[in-house]
Design a protein around this motif. Sequence first.
Motif, PDB file in Angstrom:
ATOM      1  N   GLY A  49      22.554  21.489 -10.338  1.00 25.21           N
ATOM      2  CA  GLY A  49      21.263  21.250 -10.977  1.00 25.21           C
ATOM      3  C   GLY A  49      20.472  20.229 -10.186  1.00 25.21           C
ATOM      4  N   HIS A  50      20.076  19.117 -10.827  1.00 22.10           N
ATOM      5  CA  HIS A  50      19.445  18.008 -10.124  1.00 22.10           C
ATOM      6  C   HIS A  50      19.948  16.723 -10.764  1.00 22.10           C
ATOM      7  N   PHE A  51      19.591  15.591 -10.183  1.00 23.73           N
ATOM      8  CA  PHE A  51      20.062  14.318 -10.719  1.00 23.73           C
ATOM      9  C   PHE A  51      19.426  14.048 -12.085  1.00 23.73           C
ATOM     10  N   VAL A  52      20.265  13.952 -13.099  1.00 22.94           N
ATOM     11  CA  VAL A  52      19.828  13.699 -14.468  1.00 22.94           C
ATOM     12  C   VAL A  52      20.515  12.430 -14.959  1.00 22.94           C
ATOM     13  N   GLN A  53      19.738  11.470 -15.439  1.00 23.98           N
ATOM     14  CA  GLN A  53      20.312  10.200 -15.883  1.00 23.98           C
ATOM     15  C   GLN A  53      20.799  10.241 -17.322  1.00 23.98           C
ATOM     16  N   GLY A  54      20.248  11.130 -18.116  1.00 27.64           N
ATOM     17  CA  GLY A  54      20.559  11.098 -19.544  1.00 27.64           C
ATOM     18  C   GLY A  54      19.695  10.100 -20.284  1.00 27.64           C
ATOM     19  N   HIS A  55      18.593   9.682 -19.676  1.00 19.71           N
ATOM     20  CA  HIS A  55      17.639   8.749 -20.289  1.00 19.71           C
ATOM     21  C   HIS A  55      16.410   9.555 -20.715  1.00 19.71           C
ATOM     22  N   VAL A  56      16.375   9.958 -21.966  1.00 18.07           N
ATOM     23  CA  VAL A  56      15.327  10.836 -22.462  1.00 18.07           C
ATOM     24  C   VAL A  56      13.987  10.113 -22.475  1.00 18.07           C
ATOM     25  N   ASP A  57      12.954  10.754 -21.923  1.00 15.45           N
ATOM     26  CA  ASP A  57      11.616  10.165 -21.868  1.00 15.45           C
ATOM     27  C   ASP A  57      10.830  10.411 -23.144  1.00 15.45           C
ATOM     28  N   THR A  58      10.959  11.599 -23.702  1.00  9.22           N
ATOM     29  CA  THR A  58      10.187  11.959 -24.885  1.00  9.22           C
ATOM     30  C   THR A  58      10.763  13.241 -25.464  1.00  9.22           C
ATOM     31  N   VAL A  59      10.141  13.738 -26.517  1.00 11.65           N
ATOM     32  CA  VAL A  59      10.471  15.061 -27.031  1.00 11.65           C
ATOM     33  C   VAL A  59       9.249  15.956 -26.823  1.00 11.65           C
ATOM     34  N   ALA A  60       9.482  17.255 -26.760  1.00 12.06           N
ATOM     35  CA  ALA A  60       8.402  18.225 -26.636  1.00 12.06           C
ATOM     36  C   ALA A  60       8.548  19.263 -27.729  1.00 12.06           C
ATOM     37  N   ARG A  61       7.407  19.763 -28.197  1.00 10.35           N
ATOM     38  CA  ARG A  61       7.397  20.812 -29.213  1.00 10.35           C
ATOM     39  C   ARG A  61       7.271  22.166 -28.544  1.00 10.35           C
TER      40      ARG A  61
END
Length: 246
Positions: free
Chosen positions: A91-103
């Motif tokens: 995949g790609h580098f993912v920190q697990g630090h969620v920025d926001t939610v999307a609808r």
Amino acid sequence: MFTGIVDALDANPTTGTTLTISSCAPILTDAHLGDSISINGTCLTITSFTPTQFTVGVSPETLRRTNLGRLAQDANVNLERAVSASTRMGGHFVQGHVDTVARILSVKDDGEAKVFRLQPREREVLRYIVEKGYVTLDGASLTVTRVSDDVNDGGGGGGDDGEQGEAGKGWWEVMLIAYTQEKVVTAGKKAGGEVNVEVDMVGKYVEKSVVGYFEGLTRQEGGGGGGTLEKIVGRIVEEKMRRHNG
């Protein structure tokens, strides 16, 4: 770090200040107390575990930023262990630090694939989302297929597979192929549902570096930062013209 490739799903969360995930024995074979684990794209710490389930603590900040506080008992979640030195970077580098939610504004079929149109709670994250770039939805690394930054575009929709978004927030789309639909919980969500969003961290680092560069130039020139960019562009144009005119 996580790669955004989901290890397992079919878990049963009980929300609150702690979250208990069960039916997930395959990802606990090498688990230890204090390990990081991604739940719907949110990096959390294992505080206790058995061969078939584990518990994590959920902070108020996490509840504000993510959709974890709205999980129902017996809901499914995406799970992924932290990468190891031997992990293939699928995949790609993912920190697990969620920025926001999307609808989710709409879900439409395209052959065997599904196209999801999403609108972020905070429009500011759109500056990090580019066509053919990466975005992480509920922990899954996905490719952006289309973006609209138009402040007058509410996303359209309506009908059985969509709903009207908020004008001024823009939207983007991703496509889930048939294989991915079998592996992630996002595939089962409908218009009006929410997903956790983490944008590609590279964009954030580039933005901060560029801002810092211009701020440094402004200090060197004694303030008046409003014209710094114009001066740089002017210098580039002058140099191009000089070379062109020989």
